[in-house]
Design a protein around this motif. Structure first.
Motif, PDB file in Angstrom:
ATOM      1  N   UNK A  89       0.818  -1.210   0.000  1.00 20.04           N
ATOM      2  CA  UNK A  89       0.000   0.000   0.000  1.00 20.04           C
ATOM      3  C   UNK A  89       0.857   1.267   0.000  1.00 20.04           C
ATOM      4  N   UNK A  90       1.976   1.234   0.723  1.00 16.90           N
ATOM      5  CA  UNK A  90       2.874   2.394   0.764  1.00 16.90           C
ATOM      6  C   UNK A  90       3.514   2.620  -0.597  1.00 16.90           C
ATOM      7  N   UNK A  91       3.821   1.518  -1.292  1.00 15.00           N
ATOM      8  CA  UNK A  91       4.398   1.629  -2.633  1.00 15.00           C
ATOM      9  C   UNK A  91       3.398   2.227  -3.622  1.00 15.00           C
ATOM     10  N   UNK A  92       2.113   1.918  -3.416  1.00 18.19           N
ATOM     11  CA  UNK A  92       1.080   2.399  -4.333  1.00 18.19           C
ATOM     12  C   UNK A  92       0.578   3.794  -3.992  1.00 18.19           C
ATOM     13  N   UNK A  93       0.677   4.151  -2.724  1.00 19.53           N
ATOM     14  CA  UNK A  93       0.100   5.427  -2.271  1.00 19.53           C
ATOM     15  C   UNK A  93       1.185   6.311  -1.663  1.00 19.53           C
ATOM     16  N   UNK A  94       1.585   7.395  -2.339  1.00 13.07           N
ATOM     17  CA  UNK A  94       2.670   8.257  -1.840  1.00 13.07           C
ATOM     18  C   UNK A  94       2.307   9.023  -0.573  1.00 13.07           C
TER      19      UNK A  94
END
Length: 464
Positions: free
Chosen positions: A44-49
């Motif tokens: 999720x962190x990789x997808x959402x800055x």
């Protein structure tokens, strides 16, 4: 009777349960164990800055300050959105910084076949023997037994049976002793031969292995015309041998290593047991202040819409993690309330407990309790336990309902303290428990004893 066909417009009110994406995410997070949760958060962190882990906040703040100094440079929102809208996007990794992996802390254990082939590689044997020995090793099962017939190997390799037998003898000189045997008898004989043991022990293995398995010590003593105490000593020695030489190796069929990370801990603080959540129950997440400011100040409508969508997704993720933490804490606190005596008196003090009882106590659905307890662990002063350990069925006794785990503990204690020359029968154990106010049947005693892996009184009896 004629039916009238036609088109009509009607209003109808119905109730329907709908699973929103947000609800589905919350349920998914709850049923994840700690490892699965952390992997999901990384994705999720990789997808959402906009998402960041709280522990990294200071590092991120310093980066935000550097970016702030360059605010004069116009942001190419089109490129920015395309970059982060790709779910395959991966953040930049510092190549000079070594990534910490679980594998770095695990000692590699070779498989049985790898260990044997390595030993074979340093033996001074001719190439033909080496080749056949290698073939034999590849046909050993996970316990080290050769289940293929030598004549079959001879036929498959188109080689003389004598050379096959010689190669097998070579394999049987390798460690662990006993590999290459065709059955248990040969395996045990290889081990005592390597130790230079014979006499009574060899006779028992060769002629009375089945009687030994049934603990027919008296029968063996009579047939061999040997004092029963000597027979018991010989049997005790045979039991020190390894019936499965290959089971200590990292064979492919063995269970893979399982890492357990407790979601919570129960600690004795100022004389009172309290529940403390660990980081595994859900890492603290934040929304990047830099990106929030970008949303507020951006004049690009497309960029603002994109970042607002990411903001809403990040906010819901943070709320779901926090809800997960609260649910786990409530469940563990409720378990502690019901099973408090376990932490002072051990498993004998476990009470009957069901998912329904916890659900009613904390006013949640039973399915939620099931998801919360499945695959989750708690650290306690008595060790690490899966939450489901504390849920036990009730056994009705004259002393009231008692948990099956408690009954098993009592049975185990009785058997541990028995006279091995006169071990308790299942009926005797039932009678002793009845005298203590725990009335259960002989069949129930036998059932629990089997579940605990304890042999019958006949098998436990000693003759020395």
């Amino acid at each position: 009777m004629k039916m009238k066909l036609g088109y009509n417009l009607n209003l109808k009110q119905t109730q329907k349960l709908s699973m929103t994406p947000q609800l589905q995410q919350a349920i998914k997070l709850l049923q994840f164990n700690s490892f699965e949760l952390n992997e999901y958060i990384k994705e999720q962190i990789q997808e959402n800055p906009l998402l960041e882990i709280e522990s990294n906040r200071e590092e991120i703040k310093s980066k935000d300050l550097e970016i702030e100094k360059e605010r004069e440079i116009e942001i190419d929102w089109k490129e920015y959105i395309e970059k982060y809208d790709d779910i395959s996007y991966k953040p930049q990794i510092d190549k000079n910084k070594e990534e910490i992996k679980y594998e770095n802390f695990v000692t590699y254990t070779p498989s049985l076949k790898e260990a044997l082939l390595e030993q074979l590689g340093v033996l001074h044997v001719d190439e033909e023997i080496r080749f056949i020995s290698g073939y034999i090793i590849e046909n050993l099962d996970e316990n080290g037994y050769l289940k293929i017939n030598l004549s079959e190997i001879s036929s498959l390799l188109n080689m003389n049976i004598e050379i096959i037998e010689k190669a097998l003898k070579t394999v049987q000189t390798l460690e662990p002793t006993g590999v290459g045997a065709s059955d248990l008898k040969e395996c045990l004989l290889l081990q005592i031969q390597e130790r230079g043991v014979n006499g009574l022990i060899e006779k028992i293995i060769k002629n009375h292995l089945e009687d030994l398995g049934l603990n027919k010590v008296v029968k063996i003593s009579k047939e061999l015309k040997v004092d029963i105490n000597r027979v018991q000593e010989a049997i005790d020695y045979i039991k020190t041998l390894e019936p499965k030489p290959g089971r200590g190796f990292n064979n492919k069929n063995l269970e893979s290593t399982k890492y357990i990370t407790p979601e919570a801990s129960i600690e004795l603080i100022d004389g009172e047991y309290k529940v403390v959540l660990t980081e595994s129950a859900g890492p603290r997440l934040n929304i990047s202040s830099f990106y929030k400011e970008l949303i507020a100040k951006s004049s690009d409508e497309r960029a603002t819409a994109f970042m607002t969508e990411k903001l809403n997704s990040a906010t819901w993720m943070i709320k779901s993690i926090e809800q997960r933490r609260n649910t786990i804490k409530k469940v563990v606190e409720s378990i502690l309330k019901y099973q408090k005596k376990f932490f002072t008196d051990g498993e004998k003090a476990l009470k009957p407990l069901t998912l329904k009882m916890i659900a009613e106590d904390i006013e949640m659905h039973e399915s939620t309790i099931s998801r919360t307890t499945n695959g989750k662990y708690v650290q306690t002063p008595r060790g690490i336990f899966e939450l489901k350990y504390f849920f036990t069925t009730a056994v009705v006794t004259s002393d009231g309902d008692i948990s099956s785990t408690s009954i098993k503990s009592l049975i185990g204690d009785l058997i541990e303290g028995e006279n091995l020359k006169k071990p308790y029968s299942d009926q005797k154990i039932a009678d002793i428990l009845k005298a203590k106010g725990k009335t259960i049947s002989r069949r129930t005693v036998a059932k629990y004893r089997d579940e605990m892996g304890i042999p019958s009184s006949t098998m436990r009896k000693r003759f020395d």
